[in-house]
Design a protein around this motif. Sequence first.
Motif, PDB file in Angstrom:
ATOM      1  N   LEU A  95       0.939  -1.171   0.004  1.00  0.00           N
ATOM      2  CA  LEU A  95       0.145   0.025   0.088  1.00  0.00           C
ATOM      3  C   LEU A  95       0.838   1.150  -0.003  1.00  0.00           C
ATOM      4  CD1 LEU A  95      -2.997   1.058   0.051  1.00  0.00           C
ATOM      5  CD2 LEU A  95      -2.563   0.938   2.564  1.00  0.00           C
ATOM      6  N   ILE A  96       0.943   1.857  -1.200  1.00  0.00           N
ATOM      7  CA  ILE A  96       1.828   3.044  -1.334  1.00  0.00           C
ATOM      8  C   ILE A  96       1.021   4.332  -1.337  1.00  0.00           C
ATOM      9  CG2 ILE A  96       3.436   4.171  -3.037  1.00  0.00           C
ATOM     10  CD1 ILE A  96       3.937   1.424  -4.094  1.00  0.00           C
ATOM     11  N   VAL A  97       1.359   5.162  -0.212  1.00  0.00           N
ATOM     12  CA  VAL A  97       0.371   6.287   0.037  1.00  0.00           C
ATOM     13  C   VAL A  97       1.209   7.658   0.417  1.00  0.00           C
ATOM     14  CG1 VAL A  97      -1.126   4.779   1.501  1.00  0.00           C
ATOM     15  CG2 VAL A  97       0.748   5.981   2.611  1.00  0.00           C
ATOM     16  N   PRO A  98       0.565   8.728  -0.079  1.00  0.00           N
ATOM     17  CA  PRO A  98       1.296   9.909   0.038  1.00  0.00           C
ATOM     18  C   PRO A  98       1.369  10.134   1.607  1.00  0.00           C
ATOM     19  CG  PRO A  98      -1.106  10.428  -0.233  1.00  0.00           C
ATOM     20  CD  PRO A  98      -0.833   8.970  -0.615  1.00  0.00           C
ATOM     21  N   ASN A  99       2.742  10.580   1.893  1.00  0.00           N
ATOM     22  CA  ASN A  99       3.118  10.967   3.237  1.00  0.00           C
ATOM     23  C   ASN A  99       2.252  12.017   3.798  1.00  0.00           C
ATOM     24  OD1 ASN A  99       5.189   9.238   3.819  1.00  0.00           O
ATOM     25  ND2 ASN A  99       6.695  10.245   2.381  1.00  0.00           N
ATOM     26  N   THR A 100       1.653  13.051   3.050  1.00  0.00           N
ATOM     27  CA  THR A 100       0.840  13.833   3.430  1.00  0.00           C
ATOM     28  C   THR A 100      -0.448  13.447   4.301  1.00  0.00           C
ATOM     29  OG1 THR A 100      -0.218  14.220   1.291  1.00  0.00           O
ATOM     30  CG2 THR A 100       1.674  15.878   2.154  1.00  0.00           C
TER      31      THR A 100
END
Length: 481
Positions: free
Chosen positions: A291-296
């Motif tokens: 699961l690759i997510v924006p750090n924001t």
Amino acid sequence: MPVDQIGDVYVAGRWRTSGSERRTAVVDPTTEDPLAEVVSADAADVDAAVRAADAVARDWGATPVVERCRLVVRLAEEIERRASGLTETITRENGTPVAESAHAPTTAAAHLRHCAEVGPSLFAEDVRPNPMAPGDTLVQRRPLGVAGLITPWNYPLSLIVVKLGPALVAGCPVVIKPAAETPLAARMLMDAVEAAGLPAGVVNLVTGDGATGQALVEHPLVRTISFTGSTAVGRSIGEACGRALRPVVLELGGKSPALVLDDADPEVIARSILKVSMRNTGQTCKACTRLIVPNTRRGEIVDLVADVVSSAPLGDPFDPSTFFGPLVSARQRDRVLGYLESGHAEGAKAVVGGGTPAGRDRGFFVEPTVFDDVTPSMRIAREEIFGPVLSVLGYDGLDEGVALANDTPYGLAATIFSRDEGRAAAVAVRIEAGTIGINHYGSNAAAPFAGHRDSGLGVEFGLEGIEEYLALTSVHRLPRG
């Protein structure tokens, strides 16, 4: 205990006793109780099955395609008549939650019907004028001959049928070798084959382990192999088929990404993430387990996914509310536990799960686990686990997110989450995978399913999947008169 009193291998339309002394125990993964004992067919059994298929190959290939398709539809009907028994058997031998296994017979029947519906178009007359000389060419599609179908344990009925339907429509008789862990649904399928009226020898079954599969792959009368399983075994089969100059379809492993864009809808993620990443207790080759997510938005999404996973019921697979059942075997459970230990040791943080469920002394259960603080070099981020383990990785810009999604030797599947489907489709072009879902993940029997890179060779599903069992011949003709 013997599986029943029918026989060991299904060859030329009847059950036969094997001369092999090797047997494999089939164990209920929920209770660890023995279910059956099934023969590990030897080379003589495989030879008998292949020769039975080869003996009818010419007649089956010459049978009009409409008649082949009629029998395939009959097989679909017979599978549906056995739906409750097949559902119970799949759950019993594989631990698949009944909420999942109950769909297997219906889906299998639908796939067979689709093959029968579209297959005849491949055999329509195909005449092509010669652009450089007088005359034309009749392009013919001919069945390759005996097909060896080698299938894994995670979907014991479905992954046979997605090979069997195309092979039969194409005119290829088959020898099926199911996984040693889950042979019982395949044995039930032979009852449906017989009731459907398929000619003796068109469908044959041998059970066993890797040695049985190797004998099938190396048999000189087998004209094509279709294999679903691990990349390591697929490489070995590919090498053997390469030496024999034999066509092969390899549907192999994956470490697929679920890429969350910065505008993704949290409700859509919550609704889809279990099926996208942990279907069948994570025992699914196309599961998007990175699961690759924006750090924001990392904290928000990790909390969301943790809530969804921790709320999904684990337990008795015969309970319709259960989402997570046991893994298929003690070996698979121990393998997954080894990856959990590796994740802890390398510094990942288990926000959900991370070990074995409390209070379960029997059964091959593992806690559904969500790891945060995962880095791309960790084993849990790079290797196929085949269990209920989801790794969360963060990115700062979309280019970095795409690069992380592609940072794998595999190329099987992917999911992209975004409120803007057009934007998601533009990102999909940049993802190196054979099949990509937007805001969900699923497959389509009418569309090709093909892995890239270490995820395999060849195609399943769609007209392209049927074409894998056909050879092209061009008959060149001079102008008439």
